[in-house]
Scaffold this motif. Structure first.
Motif, PDB file in Angstrom:
ATOM      1  N   THR A 284     -11.648 -35.182 -59.495  1.00  0.00           N
ATOM      2  CA  THR A 284     -11.130 -34.042 -60.233  1.00  0.00           C
ATOM      3  C   THR A 284     -11.757 -32.765 -59.687  1.00  0.00           C
ATOM      4  N   VAL A 285     -10.902 -31.810 -59.330  1.00  0.00           N
ATOM      5  CA  VAL A 285     -11.350 -30.533 -58.772  1.00  0.00           C
ATOM      6  C   VAL A 285     -10.938 -29.417 -59.722  1.00  0.00           C
ATOM      7  N   PHE A 286     -11.891 -28.541 -60.039  1.00  0.00           N
ATOM      8  CA  PHE A 286     -11.640 -27.374 -60.877  1.00  0.00           C
ATOM      9  C   PHE A 286     -11.736 -26.140 -59.972  1.00  0.00           C
TER      10      PHE A 286
ATOM     11  N   ASP B 134     -13.100 -31.829 -51.366  1.00  0.00           N
ATOM     12  CA  ASP B 134     -12.879 -31.027 -52.561  1.00  0.00           C
ATOM     13  C   ASP B 134     -13.342 -29.580 -52.360  1.00  0.00           C
ATOM     14  N   ILE B 135     -14.449 -29.412 -51.662  1.00  0.00           N
ATOM     15  CA  ILE B 135     -14.955 -28.070 -51.387  1.00  0.00           C
ATOM     16  C   ILE B 135     -13.983 -27.306 -50.486  1.00  0.00           C
ATOM     17  N   ALA B 136     -13.434 -28.001 -49.490  1.00  0.00           N
ATOM     18  CA  ALA B 136     -12.427 -27.364 -48.637  1.00  0.00           C
ATOM     19  C   ALA B 136     -11.218 -26.936 -49.461  1.00  0.00           C
TER      20      ALA B 136
ATOM     21  N   ALA C 224     -15.827 -26.149 -58.944  1.00  0.00           N
ATOM     22  CA  ALA C 224     -16.517 -27.364 -59.369  1.00  0.00           C
ATOM     23  C   ALA C 224     -15.636 -28.573 -59.111  1.00  0.00           C
ATOM     24  N   ALA C 225     -16.281 -29.737 -58.978  1.00  0.00           N
ATOM     25  CA  ALA C 225     -15.556 -30.993 -58.799  1.00  0.00           C
ATOM     26  C   ALA C 225     -16.444 -32.143 -59.240  1.00  0.00           C
ATOM     27  N   VAL C 226     -15.790 -33.231 -59.662  1.00  0.00           N
ATOM     28  CA  VAL C 226     -16.501 -34.450 -60.046  1.00  0.00           C
ATOM     29  C   VAL C 226     -15.828 -35.629 -59.355  1.00  0.00           C
ATOM     30  N   VAL C 227     -16.623 -36.418 -58.622  1.00  0.00           N
ATOM     31  CA  VAL C 227     -16.147 -37.635 -57.960  1.00  0.00           C
ATOM     32  C   VAL C 227     -16.852 -38.825 -58.599  1.00  0.00           C
TER      33      VAL C 227
END
Length: 465
Positions: free
Chosen positions: A321-323, A261-263, A328-331
């Motif tokens: 979910t990636v914002f 997600d960070i990538a 930001a992201a939530v796994v």
């Protein structure tokens, strides 16, 4: 949308943007409460979560019972992520296209023979679920054939040689079958197994350590669970090997998925245009779209753009979910294939960690503005520069005296919040507020000129029904 007085005060006082902060102790406590309460309410045995904010993983934790033999929940354990794997299959296709080895607009028949209308279906249609190939696993349970191992070719022989459900490109229908075809194309073009290709080009560069979900069973791995209606939660027998393949073959920790997600949000690893291609909703022949791109969905809610996909394996559910704009992201990974706990947890955590959107900040400012005017009225005063001529006409000395006499004894409201989304009427913006006191609740019905500094055409206070 409701904005409380305390929230309005907190947001207006923010000196450092939320997206640049680690979780505060208060936020971490809220996350703990969200997860533990959801597990208790639904009976889901465990959850493993990871939170990204400011482009880095700031929280990773596991909760509950991961199996009958794991004494304490561990955040490093690998859960099947099921269909979240699809975005990795799509990424493999994009990388092969970058190398000039295929085109997303190539027809399937060029690589895999025998597929219904394979000379019409394109790779892009496989990845966007617009191929018309019938889904081999629409059920939310393990059907009889899944007790026996299967090969990708056997799946295709049974499901991909049926007549198409629709003309390619004219409709959208989720199809695991299409991703099995896509996986075989990757392996043929790359000359190696799909998982090996992903390890070489994605997982190793990002420091990820996924495994084939068929091998994520037994000691050291979470146990999947099921439930019949409201009956007891029971261990679930996993599907036999081979059933998920390129449609959902990966198992990994929440923290590993967060690295991907960070990538995505930083546009690293893949060329930036590949990320954009994957996230761009594919349009049907009639020009419409449901927001699905290539292995992910792209949407916006409350002013926040987000990229999302969920997953379901036998005994497991997952949400990612990636914002990207908010970094930001939530796994959320859970070891049960019942209840909506996984999406409920993800949504509530997002509410905790996301910075307010521009629209939310505007409404916070408008709420604070309305509260200031209410405070004036309960004191019997009024800044007439904030009112239109009509509104100034309404607030006669008698009106101001009545406002002071009846509102003053109530004191400050316990909360003051927007009661419903703003709407337009008569050239003004209608915002209705609710003020809560110890013994009563008041409604405030307002109309204001458009814009942050718009004057009030109306500011009426009345008892709540």
């Amino acid at each position: 949308m409701k904005i409380s007085l305390s929230l309005a005060t907190a947001l207006l006082a923010l000196a450092t943007p939320v997206y640049a902060q680690n979780l505060t102790p208060s936020e971490a406590a809220k996350v703990d409460a969200i997860v533990t309460q959801s597990l208790a309410r639904t009976g889901v045995p465990s959850a493993s979560i990871a939170i990204v904010r400011g482009g880095k993983t700031v929280f990773a934790k596991a909760y509950g019972k991961q199996s009958e033999t794991i004494p304490q929940a561990r955040a490093d354990l690998k859960y099947p992520i099921a269909s979240i794997s699809k975005q990795f299959t799509a990424a493999a296709m994009l990388l092969l296209e970058d190398e000039g080895k295929l085109s997303l607009d190539d027809h399937v028949s060029k690589y895999v023979p025998g597929i219904s209308d394979g000379d019409v279906i394109t790779i892009r249609q496989l990845l966007s679920h617009t191929s018309g190939l019938q889904d081999y696993w629409p059920q939310d349970y393990s059907f009889a054939a899944m007790r026996n191992s299967v090969t990708p070719q056997q799946i295709l022989d049974r499901w991909a040689k049926k007549p198409l459900d629709f003309t390619p490109g004219t409709k959208w229908q989720y199809s695991n079958t299409g991703y099995v075809v896509a996986g075989l194309i990757v392996e043929k073009v790359a000359g190696m197994p799909l998982l090996d290709f992903l390890k070489l080009h994605v997982f190793t560069p990002l420091g990820m350590d996924p495994v084939d979900q068929d091998k994520a069973n037994g000691p050291g791995y979470p146990q999947g669970y099921q439930r019949f209606a409201l009956g007891p939660v029971r261990p679930e027998r996993p599907a036999a090997p081979g059933w998920l393949f390129a449609a959902g073959e990966l198992a990994m920790s929440a923290s590993d998925l967060a690295k991907w997600d960070i990538a995505r949000m930083n546009r690293t690893l893949l060329p930036a245009e590949d990320w954009t291609t994957q996230e761009t909703p594919v349009k049907l022949a009639d020009g419409t779209t449901n927001g699905y791109g290539l292995g992910v969905s792209a949407h916006e809610q409350a002013g926040h753009a987000y990229i999302e996909h969920s997953g379901e394996a036998v005994g497991f559910l997952s949400e990612n979910t990636v914002f990207p704009d908010d970094k930001a992201a939530v796994v959320v990974l859970v070891n049960a294939d019942f209840s909506g706990a996984f999406t409920d947890i993800a949504g509530k955590i997002a509410d905790v960690i996301l910075p307010p959107s521009q629209a939310q900040r505007a409404e916070v400012a408008n709420t604070a503005k309305a509260l200031r005017l209410y405070e004036m009225l309960r004191m019997g005063t009024l800044d007439r520069n904030t009112m239109t001529d009509d509104s100034n006409y309404y607030f006669t000395p008698t009106a101001l005296a009545d406002y002071k006499a009846t509102l003053g004894p109530l004191g400050e409201p316990k909360s003051f919040e927007l009661a419903q989304p703003p709407k337009l009427r008569g050239g003004f913006v209608n915002r209705n507020y609710r003020a809560v006191f110890a013994d009563c609740t008041l409604n405030i019905v307002t109309y204001a000129e458009p814009g942050d500094t718009g004057r009030y055409e109306q500011f009426l206070v009345m008892p709540s029904q």
